[in-house]
Design an enzyme around this catalytic site. Structure first.
Site, PDB file in Angstrom:
ATOM      1  N   LYS A 134     -93.739 -84.467  49.627  1.00 31.59           N
ATOM      2  CA  LYS A 134     -93.926 -84.730  51.051  1.00 31.59           C
ATOM      3  C   LYS A 134     -94.976 -83.769  51.604  1.00 31.59           C
ATOM      4  O   LYS A 134     -95.073 -82.610  51.179  1.00 31.59           O
ATOM      5  CB  LYS A 134     -92.586 -84.543  51.774  1.00 31.59           C
ATOM      6  CG  LYS A 134     -92.579 -84.974  53.234  1.00 31.59           C
ATOM      7  CD  LYS A 134     -91.170 -84.878  53.808  1.00 31.59           C
ATOM      8  CE  LYS A 134     -91.136 -85.329  55.267  1.00 31.59           C
ATOM      9  NZ  LYS A 134     -89.762 -85.297  55.810  1.00 31.59           N
ATOM     10  N   SER A 209     -88.451 -89.297  58.053  1.00 33.20           N
ATOM     11  CA  SER A 209     -89.845 -88.923  58.082  1.00 33.20           C
ATOM     12  C   SER A 209     -90.484 -88.818  56.698  1.00 33.20           C
ATOM     13  O   SER A 209     -91.690 -88.591  56.582  1.00 33.20           O
ATOM     14  CB  SER A 209     -89.994 -87.581  58.807  1.00 33.20           C
ATOM     15  OG  SER A 209     -89.331 -86.537  58.124  1.00 33.20           O
ATOM     16  N   SER A 233     -84.047 -88.045  57.151  1.00 29.25           N
ATOM     17  CA  SER A 233     -85.415 -88.271  56.691  1.00 29.25           C
ATOM     18  C   SER A 233     -85.596 -88.417  55.188  1.00 29.25           C
ATOM     19  O   SER A 233     -86.641 -88.866  54.742  1.00 29.25           O
ATOM     20  CB  SER A 233     -86.320 -87.151  57.200  1.00 29.25           C
ATOM     21  OG  SER A 233     -86.417 -87.181  58.598  1.00 29.25           O
TER      22      SER A 233
END
Length: 548
Positions: A134, A209, A233
């Site tokens: 990420k 996210s 997320s």
């Protein structure tokens, strides 16, 4: 340094990302070709583009890849090239990558092959396994812009501790994946990179996210990835792409040198964990990371070695099930997924009881107030660097009409105490479950929906509700996502007899369209108490086996 023009700078970034892709994998018309051929599933379209030899490699999970590399059935380079090719194609179709270093990563794979050839030994349990990260996971020489234009072009000088642990174990990192602005949304969109689509249906959201991770892994462009979770997320993108995911408790996986929004907010902190197409990949990640004893370098990591939880795979379990939280009624395929879990567990001889927590609605209230404690001031200040506007989905989540004032320090303390009170009541309810079970033991885990709906349509975030994910952030549970079924438009019909209980419930009800969602995966959460990652993985394995 003059801040870049937010209106023109994203195009420059997109061109840079495109040029970072090896020339033979580039095609600016690729998405148009996909649509012209009638595909909306990026994974299936990519299958038509890559050779069978690469498809075979990218169908393997991380533990299998580690084994076949160690036995020299495949080289690290062959594995890397297959996944990097697919990742580059996924990047062009779903917009899931924000940073890449394919040539350097291929060179690293060759270096690992040379070490294995010369020594006959692997460097660690992840030798040659590609791992995606990420965006917020710092890598020296690359940005961690976390969805902002104003924070771009500020490359990091040092790797995150987690990245170092993975690379020392032999992993080959090669991309950083997209996140929404500030990483504060269940949909991955920002001014810097645009919109990240679901790799199984590009008309739907990839979640957030960690949406770039979910989309990339869903397209088989990565066999194992790293996400973070402060309100769902990791779990939401995992569920939306039919993956396994783990939300570990705070302190189990190191966060050192991981860039974050609201850094220092430790009452309901973001945690970091894996997404994988297999549960075995989740376990390999955790065994590797915990086995590196990160508590020796990161003070926030608890010094708990990886523990044996195999007993939970062999004994009768007692599971609490919450299909409906009393606030938002899940859509029909979500309810069916929970029902299928109940039936499968009962067939396997396990006990299932209803889980009901009287203060369930207060979880969302407390979580929402924590998210909006500054009314989005940090977000607006960071946007002001470049002059970019706050993207609608993030503005929606820090709406001043919902949260009317910035909390002062005394109000913050009150909120922290309220969270602690809820945690205490939750543990008491868990212990009290023993009075309702035939075994006289408290429940081993809770199974419930991840999200009330399938992945919503692009930019239609009004139906987004965190009521099934945020509670486990408030109580800091160890939670595993398990794929269960897929939406079937012939079975999962809209319940015309249901009367929504409130405005948000109405939005969730109205958003459901079985024609749109047909074939999309539906997952559930398996939640255990705090710092019970091993147990959660073991029980998730029991559930997955029961569903077969």
């Amino acid at each position: 340094m003059t801040a870049p023009d937010w209106k023109t700078f994203p195009a420059e970034i997109q061109e840079k990302l495109y040029q970072n892709i090896p020339e033979e994998w580039r095609d600016k018309t690729l998405k148009d070709k996909m649509l012209a051929e009638g595909f909306i599933n990026a994974k299936e379209f990519i299958d038509t583009l890559v050779p069978d030899s690469e498809k075979k490699i990218t169908s393997l999970d991380a533990p299998t890849l580690a084994k076949v590399i160690a036995s020299r059935e495949l080289t690290s380079y062959e594995v890397a090239k297959a996944f990097f090719h697919r990742a580059a194609l996924a990047q062009q179709l779903t917009n899931c990558v924000i940073e890449s270093w394919y040539p350097a990563a291929l060179a690293k794979a060759k270096e690992l092959d040379k070490i294995l050839e010369e020594t006959g030994k692997v460097v660690g349990p992840l030798h040659g396994v590609p791992i995606s990260l990420k965006d917020q996971v710092d890598i020296a020489g690359f940005d961690s812009s976390i969805g902002y234009i104003g924070t771009y072009n500020h490359p990091k000088s040092e790797n995150a501790l987690l990245a170092t642990i993975l690379e020392n174990a032999g992993a080959v990192t090669y991309v950083k994946t997209t996140v929404p602005m500030a990483m504060m949304a269940p949909e991955t969109v920002s001014n810097i990179h645009g919109y990240t689509s679901n790799s199984l249906n590009i008309n739907l959201t990839s979640g957030g996210s960690s949406g770039g991770e979910g989309s990339l892994i869903g397209a088989q462009g990565s066999p194992l990835g790293v996400g973070t979770d402060i309100g769902g997320s990791i779990r939401i993108p995992s569920a939306f792409q039919g993956l396994y995911g783990l939300r570990p408790s705070h302190g189990r996986v190191p966060y050192l040198r991981v860039t974050n929004s609201y850094s220092g907010q430790d009452t309901m902190p973001s945690v970091i964990g894996p997404l994988s197409p297999s549960l075995e990949g989740i376990e390999l990640f955790m065994q590797t990371v915990v086995g590196a004893e990160p508590w020796r370098q990161d003070h926030k990591v608890v010094p708990i070695p990886w523990r044996d939880a195999s007993e939970f795979k062999t004994r009768k379990l007692t599971i609490g099930v919450m299909a409906y939280d009393g606030c938002i009624m899940p859509n029909p395929p979500v309810l069916r997924a929970v029902d299928e879990c109940v039936a499968a567990l009962k067939r396997a001889g396990h006990e299932v009881i209803e889980w009901k927590f009287e203060e369930q609605a207060e979880f969302s209230d407390v979580g929402g107030k924590i998210f909006a404690a500054d009314l989005g001031q940090e977000i607006r200040d960071t946007c002001a660097i470049s002059g970019e506007p706050v993207v609608p989905v993030v503005e929606y989540l820090v709406d001043e009409s919902t949260f009317p004032e910035i909390l002062n320090v005394n109000q913050w303390w009150d909120l922290c105490n309220k969270k602690y009170e809820l945690q205490t009541k939750f543990l008491a309810a868990w212990a009290e479950s023993a009075s309702k079970t035939a075994s006289g033991r408290e429940i081993d885990a809770i199974i419930c929906p991840v999200w009330a709906t399938p992945p919503f349509e692009k930019n239609k975030f009004e139906s987004a509700v965190l009521g099934y994910s945020v509670p486990f952030n408030v109580v800091d549970s160890s939670v595993v996502i398990v794929p269960v079924t897929k939406v079937d438009k012939l079975i999962d019909l809209k319940d015309e007899t249901y009367t929504p209980k409130n405005a948000k419930d109405q939005q969730v009800y109205d958003s459901y369209n079985p024609e749109v969602y047909h074939g999309i995966p539906i997952c559930v959460q398996v939640a255990c108490k705090r710092l019970e990652e091993e147990k959660a993985i073991a029980i998730a394995s029991v559930l997955a086996d029961s569903l077969k």
